[in-house]
Scaffold this motif. Structure first.
Motif: not given
Length: 183
Positions: A104, A135-136, A139, A142, A146, A148-149, A158
């Motif tokens: 990631y 964005s993934n 996310d 974790s 944050i 959320g995005t 974000a």
């Protein structure tokens, strides 16, 4: 190691009850310390026992190097390459998560162009078509900071938790992705 406690004129049953109470307090303290060690290793890049000892002291635990070594052995803590020039502590189930996190991180680094923030909103500009992957990746890391995005074609918003500043977010993100360029 044995601990001896003098109880004076306390009866046998009361003496046993007090010994169990003392033992229970020590066990409770040890369990709390072990949970704290796990949390510290999960949330920080720790390269040495000295660094971990310092963090434990900040948390209010006074432990010796020998005690910490036993704790690390009990928790089956290992060291893995940080992908740079050093090694960091890791928990057994963390190994697989770290491998996928590295994937990631690479997606994030390949796709992002710039990062800016205002208040509790972070704006991440990406190369065209990369916002979803970046964005993934964000996310999947974790990050507690944050809420959320939201991703478009080449831009991500974000939303940070109440009280978290963009500067704090960037510091935490750079601790997770040391290769991140300074803006």
């Amino acid at each position: 190691m044995h601990s001896y406690v003098y109880f004076g004129g306390i009866s046998g049953a009361a003496r046993i009850a007090r010994l169990l109470e003392i033992h229970g307090e020590k066990m409770k303290e040890r369990l709390t310390r072990l949970k704290t060690v796990r949390r510290l290793i999960k949330n920080n890049r720790i390269e040495s026992q000295e660094e971990l000892l310092g963090l434990l002291q900040k948390e209010g635990f006074e432990v010796t190097q020998a005690t910490l070594s036993r704790d690390l052995k009990l928790l089956r803590v290992g060291k893995i390459s940080d992908g740079h020039a050093g090694y960091v502590y890791t928990l057994p189930e963390e190994d697989e998560r770290r491998e996928s996190e590295q994937i990631y991180i690479q997606d994030f680094l390949r796709g992002y162009v710039s990062i800016d923030y205002s208040g509790n909103i972070v704006v991440i500009k990406t190369f065209g078509g990369h916002a979803d992957a970046v964005s993934n990746a964000l996310d999947a890391m974790s990050m507690d900071e944050i809420l959320g995005t939201v991703a478009g074609e080449n831009c991500i918003f974000a939303c940070l938790k109440e009280g978290v500043t963009g500067k704090e977010f960037m510091r935490k993100l750079k601790s997770r992705i040391p290769e991140l360029e300074d803006e």
